[in-house]
Design an enzyme around this catalytic site. Structure first.
Site, PDB file in Angstrom:
ATOM      1  N   GLY A 222       7.671  -2.009  -4.380  1.00  0.00           N
ATOM      2  CA  GLY A 222       8.839  -1.134  -4.447  1.00  0.00           C
ATOM      3  C   GLY A 222       9.534  -1.215  -5.798  1.00  0.00           C
ATOM      4  O   GLY A 222       9.190  -2.069  -6.634  1.00  0.00           O
TER       5      GLY A 222
ATOM      6  N   ALA B 235       0.859  -1.197   0.000  1.00  0.00           N
ATOM      7  CA  ALA B 235       0.000   0.000   0.000  1.00  0.00           C
ATOM      8  C   ALA B 235       0.885   1.233   0.000  1.00  0.00           C
ATOM      9  O   ALA B 235       0.692   2.172   0.766  1.00  0.00           O
ATOM     10  CB  ALA B 235      -0.934  -0.017   1.209  1.00  0.00           C
TER      11      ALA B 235
ATOM     12  N   HIS C  31     -12.380  33.884  -5.333  1.00  0.00           N
ATOM     13  CA  HIS C  31     -13.457  33.240  -4.578  1.00  0.00           C
ATOM     14  C   HIS C  31     -14.637  32.995  -5.515  1.00  0.00           C
ATOM     15  O   HIS C  31     -14.976  33.879  -6.303  1.00  0.00           O
ATOM     16  CB  HIS C  31     -13.882  34.175  -3.438  1.00  0.00           C
ATOM     17  CG  HIS C  31     -14.902  33.572  -2.533  1.00  0.00           C
ATOM     18  ND1 HIS C  31     -14.598  32.599  -1.619  1.00  0.00           N
ATOM     19  CD2 HIS C  31     -16.234  33.785  -2.428  1.00  0.00           C
ATOM     20  CE1 HIS C  31     -15.708  32.254  -0.968  1.00  0.00           C
ATOM     21  NE2 HIS C  31     -16.710  32.958  -1.456  1.00  0.00           N
TER      22      HIS C  31
HETATM   23  P1  NAD Z   1       6.874   1.728  -1.861  1.00  0.00           P
HETATM   24  O1  NAD Z   1       8.161   1.361  -1.243  1.00  0.00           O
HETATM   25  O2  NAD Z   1       6.336   3.099  -1.704  1.00  0.00           O
HETATM   26  O3  NAD Z   1       5.727   0.714  -1.336  1.00  0.00           O
HETATM   27  C1  NAD Z   1       5.869  -0.678  -1.381  1.00  0.00           C
HETATM   28  C2  NAD Z   1       5.184  -1.273  -0.176  1.00  0.00           C
HETATM   29  O4  NAD Z   1       5.157  -2.688  -0.334  1.00  0.00           O
HETATM   30  C3  NAD Z   1       5.917  -0.993   1.128  1.00  0.00           C
HETATM   31  O5  NAD Z   1       5.062  -0.263   1.985  1.00  0.00           O
HETATM   32  C4  NAD Z   1       6.235  -2.383   1.681  1.00  0.00           C
HETATM   33  O6  NAD Z   1       6.060  -2.465   3.077  1.00  0.00           O
HETATM   34  C5  NAD Z   1       5.223  -3.269   0.952  1.00  0.00           C
HETATM   35  N1  NAD Z   1       5.649  -4.674   0.840  1.00  0.00           N
HETATM   36  C6  NAD Z   1       6.836  -5.151   0.369  1.00  0.00           C
HETATM   37  N2  NAD Z   1       6.844  -6.512   0.431  1.00  0.00           N
HETATM   38  C7  NAD Z   1       5.637  -6.898   0.930  1.00  0.00           C
HETATM   39  C8  NAD Z   1       5.029  -8.166   1.221  1.00  0.00           C
HETATM   40  N3  NAD Z   1       5.667  -9.321   1.012  1.00  0.00           N
HETATM   41  N4  NAD Z   1       3.772  -8.176   1.726  1.00  0.00           N
HETATM   42  C9  NAD Z   1       3.102  -7.018   1.938  1.00  0.00           C
HETATM   43  N5  NAD Z   1       3.639  -5.802   1.691  1.00  0.00           N
HETATM   44  C10 NAD Z   1       4.880  -5.740   1.186  1.00  0.00           C
HETATM   45  O7  NAD Z   1       7.022   1.329  -3.394  1.00  0.00           O
HETATM   46  P2  NAD Z   1       6.078   1.583  -4.648  1.00  0.00           P
HETATM   47  O8  NAD Z   1       4.718   1.981  -4.246  1.00  0.00           O
HETATM   48  O9  NAD Z   1       6.248   0.352  -5.474  1.00  0.00           O
HETATM   49  O10 NAD Z   1       6.779   2.814  -5.362  1.00  0.00           O
HETATM   50  C11 NAD Z   1       8.155   2.750  -5.744  1.00  0.00           C
HETATM   51  C12 NAD Z   1       8.757   4.128  -5.844  1.00  0.00           C
HETATM   52  O11 NAD Z   1       8.198   4.830  -6.940  1.00  0.00           O
HETATM   53  C13 NAD Z   1       8.520   4.959  -4.601  1.00  0.00           C
HETATM   54  O12 NAD Z   1       9.696   5.640  -4.277  1.00  0.00           O
HETATM   55  C14 NAD Z   1       7.444   5.912  -5.044  1.00  0.00           C
HETATM   56  O13 NAD Z   1       7.493   7.137  -4.326  1.00  0.00           O
HETATM   57  C15 NAD Z   1       7.775   6.100  -6.515  1.00  0.00           C
HETATM   58  N6  NAD Z   1       6.575   6.513  -7.264  1.00  0.00           N
HETATM   59  C16 NAD Z   1       6.115   7.778  -7.123  1.00  0.00           C
HETATM   60  C17 NAD Z   1       4.951   8.159  -7.767  1.00  0.00           C
HETATM   61  C18 NAD Z   1       4.443   9.553  -7.599  1.00  0.00           C
HETATM   62  O14 NAD Z   1       5.217  10.430  -7.263  1.00  0.00           O
HETATM   63  N7  NAD Z   1       3.144   9.783  -7.781  1.00  0.00           N
HETATM   64  C19 NAD Z   1       4.257   7.263  -8.549  1.00  0.00           C
HETATM   65  C20 NAD Z   1       4.741   5.975  -8.666  1.00  0.00           C
HETATM   66  C21 NAD Z   1       5.907   5.619  -8.013  1.00  0.00           C
END
Ligand code: NAD
Length: 487
Positions: free
Chosen positions: A291, A194, A465
């Protein structure tokens, strides 16, 4: 495979995502002879510049979310507007086609800009050989050559991290790229993670009618976001029907047994652990959004001796300089800031200007963050929890969007604005927004903070506004005078 030596460039940029293309264009504008090498192909096998951000990230995701929001709104909000319509159906193929058309148009704009700036745009796999040389290999691996440059900018981006417990088959267990290319709405969808990507994808498919369950290993929700905003987000998402299971670590995911009935065999069986023990969950599709990792695996020849950390990130100093003279790394490849498109763009411009002798560094402290969900979340500066942990004296002003005339008029009343200022100097330290158009509203806060504005500056600035921006104004006023009024 024969290798030949070719051109000498001032700059070679590896990667044509936001970091790479902005850097290449700025280099060319500054009179530097520039080449940009990229290997991305679209679903038809055609070159597509723009990297993940355009092809399989923000733009593709926002395009689909817009369609999903319209569909959801037509199904749920028409009656109150006194509008009647017959049955509303969704054509996912057409929705995907619209998204693909947007991606193609924007990608072509990058190609046109490259042509206009006389940038050599080369479709190939690139490998850094040393501080002056890059080997390029055609995508069909039949031809290779070596290009030389005085400066090399690494901008090869990032890709999803594979989870060994949930191997991607791109049919039932899919990655975030495939999740933006599904042919139908899954009835029951689970998402591992999430984080930003998990939530953005959940917003799309949930709005299209999928029963959506997010499994997140961490106990806390959106831990890097201001926790008051995160709590508000949790409430709004769950009221929308997203099921958020926190403290739920997925330990295995498999396609349903082939021996079972056809219906059952179509499903994925997930096992996850939480504080109550191990649980099983069956869904139609599973998205892995756990991630991303930097794309450095085949980027650098071992003999180049470029310093990477244990997770593959390129080691850089505050000027994006790697350990090799004349070689820079920008965007998702480094740990200098978060993986967000505009960080890469700013670094791309910064490095191009640095090469041309201009020093215009990136203000990492004021990079806005955005989560493109429905509603959006956006913030800049520090969170309340970080400031309290540092012992900073702070004061806080909040304002609910529902109290603004504009939000009521457009029927988008969920969310709030939170402004944090220094208790003594009144200087703005953080602005946090959840609500419709948060990604647009945050720009005012970024500008204010760039000019070291106080909350009083914001409060004394006249806002049109009725607008959503009045919520920001009202939060600043609330902070200054504790005065509340219908904005
Ligand atoms: P993230 O690290 O934000 O979230 C991945 C989540 O997966 C983590 O909270 C982790 O605890 C969970 N996780 C990992 N293994 C797990 C498991 N076995 N079971 C349950 N949960 C598990 O990574 P993301 O959402 O993939 O994003 C990657 C990067 O890309 C981030 O740095 C994000 O900020 C960036 N990104 C930014 C934007 C934006 O700026 N709008 C858009 C897309 C991506």
């Amino acid at each position: 495979m024969a290798k030949k030596h070719t051109n000498l460039y001032d700059v070679i940029v590896i990667g044509a995502g936001p970091a790479g293309y902005s850097s290449a264009i700025r280099c060319a504008q500054l009179g530097l002879k520039t080449a940009c090498i990229d290997s991305w192909c679209d679903h038809k096998g055609k070159r597509s510049l723009g990297g993940t951000y355009l092809n399989a990230g923000c733009v593709a995701s926002i395009a689909l979310l817009e369609s999903a929001k319209i569909y959801h709104s037509l199904n749920h909000n028409l009656k109150q507007h006194g509008i009647q319509a017959g049955s509303i159906t969704v054509d996912i193929a057409q929705m995907m086609q619209r998204k693909n058309n947007i991606v193609e148009t924007l990608s072509q704009q990058i190609a046109d800009s490259f042509a206009e700036h006389k940038i050599d745009c080369i479709q190939a796999e690139a490998k850094l050989l040393n501080e002056r040389q890059v080997e390029i290999t055609s995508l069909n691996k039949t031809a290779a050559s070596i290009l030389e440059a005085k400066h090399i900018i690494l901008a090869s981006g990032s890709s999803p991290i594979d989870l060994s417990c949930a191997p991607i088959d791109n049919e039932f267990i899919i990655d975030s790229t495939m999740a933006l290319n599904l042919g139908a709405v899954p009835k029951r969808l689970a998402i591992i993670g999430a984080g930003v990507i998990g939530l953005e994808l959940a917003s799309i498919w949930n709005r299209l009618g999928a029963e959506t369950i997010l499994l997140e290993a961490q106990e806390s929700f959106l831990s890097l976001t201001d926790q008051q905003i995160a709590r508000e987000a949790y409430r709004i998402y769950t009221e929308q029907g997203l099921e958020l299971r926190l403290g739920a670590r997925v330990i295995s995911a498999k396609k349903g047994s082939k021996k079972a009935s056809l219906e059952r065999s179509r499903k994925v069986t997930i096992e996850y652990q939480d504080s109550d023990g191990t649980h099983a969950l069956r869904v139609d599709k599973l998205i892995v959004a756990s991630g991303r990792k930097p794309n450095t695996e085949n980027l650098v020849a071992a003999e180049a001796d470029l310093l990477l950390d244990e997770n593959g990130y390129v080691h850089v100093d505050e000027n994006c300089r790697t350990t090799l003279p004349g070689v820079y790394a920008i965007g998702d490849l480094t740990l200098l800031g978060p993986m967000i498109a505009h960080k890469g763009i700013e670094e791309g411009l910064f490095v191009a200007e640095q090469i041309a002798g201009i020093h215009n560094p990136v203000n990492y402290g004021l990079l806005p963050s955005v989560i493109f969900t429905d509603p959006e979340i956006a913030w800049v500066g520090q969170t309340e929890q970080a400031l309290r942990a540092m012992g900073e004296p702070i004061k806080i002003g909040t304002y609910q969007l529902s109290a603004t005339a504009r939000a009521q008029a457009i029927g988008q009343t969920e969310g709030m604005v939170k402004i944090i200022a220094h208790a003594e100097t009144d200087v703005l330290l953080g602005v946090h927004i959840i609500g419709t158009q948060a990604s647009e509203l945050i720009a005012e806060a970024v500008l204010a903070m760039e000019f070291s504005a106080s909350s009083e500056d914001l409060a004394r600035t006249i806002h049109a506004h009725p607008t959503l921006a009045k919520a920001l104004h009202a939060a600043a006023l609330a902070l200054k005078t504790q005065l509340r009024f219908n904005s």
